[in-house]
Every structure is written in structure tokens, then in C-alpha cells.
Scaffold this active site. Structure first.
Site, short mmCIF file in Angstrom:
data_model
loop_
_atom_site.label_atom_id
_atom_site.label_comp_id
_atom_site.label_asym_id
_atom_site.label_seq_id
_atom_site.Cartn_x
_atom_site.Cartn_y
_atom_site.Cartn_z
N CYS A 19 -2.35 -10.81 -52.66
CA CYS A 19 -3.00 -12.06 -53.11
C CYS A 19 -4.45 -12.10 -52.63
CB CYS A 19 -2.18 -13.25 -52.65
SG CYS A 19 -2.45 -14.67 -53.72
N HIS A 54 2.82 -11.96 -54.65
CA HIS A 54 3.31 -11.71 -53.29
C HIS A 54 4.57 -10.86 -53.34
CE1 HIS A 54 0.72 -14.50 -51.00
NE2 HIS A 54 0.67 -15.17 -52.15
N GLU A 87 6.03 -9.35 -51.07
CA GLU A 87 6.85 -9.47 -49.86
C GLU A 87 8.06 -10.39 -50.04
OE1 GLU A 87 3.76 -10.61 -50.27
OE2 GLU A 87 3.31 -12.41 -49.10
N1 GLN Z 1 -6.87 -18.45 -51.73
C1 GLN Z 1 -6.53 -17.54 -52.78
C2 GLN Z 1 -6.16 -18.26 -54.06
O1 GLN Z 1 -5.77 -19.40 -54.03
C3 GLN Z 1 -5.42 -16.60 -52.35
C4 GLN Z 1 -4.11 -17.27 -52.20
C5 GLN Z 1 -3.10 -16.46 -51.44
O2 GLN Z 1 -3.46 -15.48 -50.80
N2 GLN Z 1 -1.87 -16.87 -51.46
O3 GLN Z 1 -6.20 -17.70 -55.11
#
Ligand code: GLN
Length: 538
Positions: free
Chosen positions: A383, A509, A511
Site C-alpha cells: 500500500c 494488503h 498480508e
Molecule cells: N495513505 C495511503 C492511502 O490512503 C496508503 C494507505 C495504506 O498504506 N493503507 O492511499
């Protein structure tokens, strides 16, 4: 068959592994042929943990349907290998929000709204909803917090009422407590357990089973003492010593007879024999001596490792698959900005940049991505970890000096990461990100496609910003590969570098979908590359 209810409460102190115990018990019941569902009842007033700082709450665990939930749901999914949904977690905030909305609609016809019965009814309604939706034969309910907390009282009262409504023979209260060891004498103390059971009984609940957690071996005599003072059958006091390996917990509970005890007390007959062989093999693999691979995890909440719970577990799963031991070095990204912590990054066999929000420490993450790219160190970005990899590439390879994400610099002339169009009009912070499962098409021949060995995957998301398509061509020309895209081709889901052993990052994500028996391909790929690099170095 009537649904059976297994309630897990916590006593003495928090963080003694109530969630893991509930999850591992779920596995033992699933292995005996039952359809198991789990629900976590969180007494805090936030509607969900999505708006809470990871320092306060640890990781926010995201489900398929986009629910932002407590990290215990990660334990449930990993141990029981089930996919949970929004009904699997609710908070005091949700219970009150719903009750107040009903009151405003006039649903209560002039009544005075009170904790009992209105709040407790809403709690029971949510439990019934989960039982109905999941069609579970056994519902495991974990109450967050510790017995004695003011805020958990309505939940316990609701469970007390529920027991009478569904029948005592269909309910079992399992109380998980802690037995401290007193330093000078090394004596294990049962008094706090006695007090917490007394607190539970004062609200009308007598536990049926006590799982007494301890760091030391607990002898039978001590268990018998707990049985006597807490009015629990001797066989129902389970001494549970801290396990050296998390995934050993189901094996220990099985050895202690917890599976059979629960069936006996709920008058249930197993339809299959539990097969714990895969878990035994997993634990013995973990305990074997293996070469170590060191991963520098560059994050901003590293003081509280619970903030990266699923990332840590996914690395462990991938390590087992690769026949290595993973050692995680926790690096504070803000330190890297002050020229500190680089010795750790330089020694690492791989760099991992997890998700995150806000500008603090982001430049340090960008620098760690640069280090991994220039020195050909295997890198996995999750992300925000993907976004910083793109920012770094834009600044250094494309020579767009001020490239940034508009999250960190609203006036950047090169917002290579920009707010998603459908996010631009949103003002509420809670539950409004792009959340949950979305499909991703893998581009054949890429590292990502090779890691997955399929053409399309569904992965869990939690973000507002995305790769800015105006820069796609420029990136591609210079060796960045967009190896995963949304099916309409509009949204970049995975990026990787052509000229690098393994620099791969995803907007989602991964994970959250890694399981001990089914490690996530992108993590397996990272540790495979790290292992190969280490061999070459020798
Ligand atoms: N802050 C970034 C976004 O909102 C990444 C979010 C995250 O890493 N979950 O896109």
C-alpha cells in the site's frame, strides 16, 4: 441442532492471548466437524477501529467486505482458515449509534431508552444476526477488554440474558485469566484469578471453564485450588503455559483436552476426528534450525509491533515455505531521515515497507526504497510501500525532483500518487476509503504473475490515494512494470522493477490473506529472493 454458544471473557489483565485462545479453540472444533463462526464484541465507543491510531489499537484488520476490524479477527481467520464478514465484529459505538437512530425514527414509541433492555437487546440482536448469517453450529464470542471494566458490563449482561433465552445447556463461559509469578519467591499466584471470577459472578455469570495462562508450568495442585475457590470443576481448569511458537497453541490446547471438554460440556458429538498432523508439521518446521533471513521492516509505528501483526505473521508463513527463519529488524522510518538506523538496513537481506498514513517518516521510507533499488536488495511494498516506491522512482530515475503523493504535498508539481477521483468529495474519515476485496489482473510473464501462477486474484484494500495514470508511460519507458491492474485497466494494483531481482509492491494488503498453511505468494517471493541473494553473497 440448536446453535451452541461459546463465550470467551478475559480476567486479571489484557493481552494474555484471549483472542489466540478463542481462535485456536475454534480450530479444534472445526477439526471435529462443526461449522464454527466467530464474533468479537468490542466495548470501546469508536464505531470501528478504522479511525484509531495504531499506537492505541494495533493493526486494523480488513475483511473481504471492507469491514475495518479488530486484529483478533486476523487470528480467527489464520487459525480457523475462514473468511469472516462485517457481522463478525461490533463495538459499543455501533450499538449506541443504531439504538439512537431508532430512537430518532420514533421506533420506541415514547419509551425511555435505557442500557437494559435497549442496549442489551441491540447487542443480542447483533449476535443473533451473526448466528443467522453464518448458519454456525458453534458461535464463538469473544468479549474485548477485561472483566471489571465499566464499558464491558452491558455486553456481559447481554450474554447473561442470552444464556437464559437460548438455554443454559447451549452456552459455555470460558474465562481466560493470568497467573502472575512473584519475583522473589518464584511463586505462582491464583488470587487475581479468584478476584476476577468473583467480579464475573457478581454480574451473574459463573464461568464453566477457566483457562489459566502463565509463563511457567502450573501444577495440578494449583489448578485444583482455582477449581475450589472459583467453583469450577477440576477438569475444567486448564493451565496454559505461554507457547514459544504461536501456532503451537492449538496443539497445546488439544493436548490439554480442551476440544473434548467443550464437546462434553455442550453435549455434542464430533463428526470427524481432529487431524492435527499439518499443524504438528508446521510447528516442527518452525522449531528446526534453519538459515536466517533478515528483513528490515521500515515503518512508523514500530514501537508497537501489534500495529504490523498480519505483516509479521505473513513473513513467518513465507519463511516456513522457504525453509528459513525470518528475523525482523524494526526500523523507524523517521530515524532514517536523521541518518540513524542505516546500519540495520544495510545488513538486511530484504526491505519491507508496510502501509501507513500521514507525512511523518515518509521521506525515510522513500530513502529505504531508494537503497533497495540501487543496491538490488529484495523489496516488498504494501500500500503506502508501493506509493513510496513510485515516488522514489519518479524523483531519481525520471528526475522529477519534487514528485510526491498529494497526501504529503498538495502542491507537488508531480503528484505521481494522487487522490482517487471518487475520494475527492469525501469529508467523513470513518469507513470511507476504498475498502475490501477487489480483483486484480496479472500481466503474464511478470514477477508478480509468476509468484501467483494464476491470471487474476482478489485482494483486500484500504487506501484513498492511487498511482496517477498521467505518468504511466513515462514510468514504463524507464523500467517500471505495471504487473497488476484492475480489470478495466484503470487502476494500478501491482508495480515491479524490470532490472532488479525482486522489487515488487502492491496497492492492496496481501498480508491479510496469508495463512500459515497457505502463505501469500508475494511474501514467499520476497523471502525466496532474499534467500538467493544471501547465498550469492557467501
Ligand atoms: N495513505 C495511503 C492511502 O490512503 C496508503 C494507505 C495504506 O498504506 N493503507 O492511499
Amino acid at each position: 441442532m440448536a446453535t451452541k454458544y461459546l463465550f470467551f471473557t478475559g480476567g486479571v489483565v489484557s493481552s494474555v492471548g484471549k483472542g489466540v485462545t478463542a481462535a485456536a479453540t475454534g480450530l479444534l472444533l472445526k477439526e471435529r466437524g462443526f461449522k464454527v463462526a466467530v464474533q468479537k464484541l468490542d466495548p470501546y465507543i469508536n464505531v470501528d477501529p478504522g479511525t484509531m491510531s495504531p499506537y492505541q489499537h494495533g493493526e486494523v484488520y480488513v475483511l473481504d467486505d471492507g469491514a475495518e476490524t479488530d486484529l483478533d479477527l486476523g487470528h480467527y481467520e489464520r487459525f480457523i482458515d475462514i473468511r469472516l464478514s462485517r457481522v463478525s465484529n461490533f463495538t459499543t459505538g455501533q450499538v449506541y449509534a443504531e439504538t439512537i437512530a431508532k430512537e430518532r425514527r420514533g421506533d420506541f414509541l415514547g419509551g425511555t431508552i435505557q442500557v437494559i433492555p435497549h442496549i442489551t437487546n441491540e447487542i443480542k440482536h447483533r449476535i443473533a444476526l451473526a448466528a443467522k448469517e453464518t448458519q454456525a453450529e458453534i458461535m464463538i464470542l469473544e468479549v474485548g477488554g477485561t472483566v471489571g471494566d465499566i464499558e464491558s458490563q452491558p455486553f456481559l449482561e447481554a450474554l447473561r440474558q442470552l444464556r437464559n433465552e437460548v438455554g443454559r445447556e447451549n452456552c459455555l463461559f470460558v474465562h481466560v485469566t493470568w497467573l502472575p509469578t512473584i519475583g522473589a519467591t518464584g511463586e505462582i499466584k491464583t488470587k487475581p484469578t479468584q478476584h476476577s471470577v468473583a467480579a464475573l459472578r457478581s454480574i451473574g455469570i459463573s464461568p464453566n471453564v477457566i483457562i489459566a495462562r502463565a509463563d511457567e508450568d502450573v501444577d495440578r495442585g494449583l489448578c485444583d485450588k482455582i477449581a475450589l475457590f472459583c467453583d469450577v470443576e477440576k477438569e475444567a481448569v486448564i493451565p496454559m503455559k505461554t507457547a514459544s511458537v504461536l501456532y503451537e497453541v492449538p496443539l497445546l490446547l488439544e493436548e490439554l483436552g480442551v476440544g473434548e471438554l467443550i464437546l462434553k460440556k455442550l453435549d455434542l458429538k464430533a463428526t470427524s476426528k481432529p487431524n492435527m498432523t499439518p499443524w504438528k508439521k508446521l510447528v516442527s518446521d518452525v522449531k528446526k534450525d534453519k538459515p536466517t533471513v533478515n528483513v528490515a521492516l521500515v515503518g512508523k509505528y514500530v514501537e508497537l509491533q501489534d500495529a504490523y501483526m498480519s505483516v509479521r505473521e505473513a513473513l513467518k508463513h513465507a519463511a516456513i515455505a522457504n525453509g528459513v527463519e525470518v528475523e525482523i529488524s524494526w526500523v523507524h522510518s523517521a530515524d532514517l531521515e536523521k541518518d540513524k538506523g542505516w546500519d540495520i538496513v544495510k545488513k538486511a537481506d530484504a526491505v519491507l515497507v508496510p502501509g501507513g498514513f500521514g507525512s511523518r517518516g515518509v521521506e525515510g521510507k522513500i530513502l529505504s526504497a531508494r537503497f533497495a533499488r540501487e543496491n538490488k536488495i529484495p523489496y516488498l511494498g504494501l500500500c503506502l510501500g508501493m506509493q513510496v516506491m513510485c515516488i522514489e522512482f519518479a524523483r531519481d530515475v525520471l528526475e522529477l525532483e519534487d514528485a510526491n503523493s498529494s497526501e504529503f504535498d498538495r502542491s507537488s508539481p508531480h503528484p505521481v500518487i494522487d487522490l482517487m477521483i471518487d475520494q475527492r468529495s469525501i469529508t467523513d474519515m470513518g469507513g470511507t476509503m476504498r475498502l475490501g476485496l477487489y480483483p486484480c489482473l496479472l500481466q503474464p510473464g511478470t514477477k508478480a504473475a509468476n509468484a501467483y501462477s494464476v491470471e487474476q486474484v482478489d485482494e483486500r484494500h484500504r487506501h484513498r490515494w492511487e498511482f496517477n495514470n498521467a505518468y504511466r508511460e513515462q514510468f514504463e519507458k524507464h523500467g517500471m512494470v505495471f504487473s497488476g491492474l484492475s480489470p478495466d485497466g484503470r487502476l494500478v494494483e501491482i508495480v515491479e522493477l524490470k532490472d532488479h531481482p525482486y522489487m515488487v509492491a502492491s496497492q492492496f494488503h496481501p498480508e491479510f490473506l496469508s495463512r500459515p498453511m497457505n502463505p501469500h505468494p508475494l511474501f514467499v517471493g520476497l523471502l525466496k529472493a532474499a534467500k538467493e541473494k544471501k547465498v550469492k553473497k557467501k
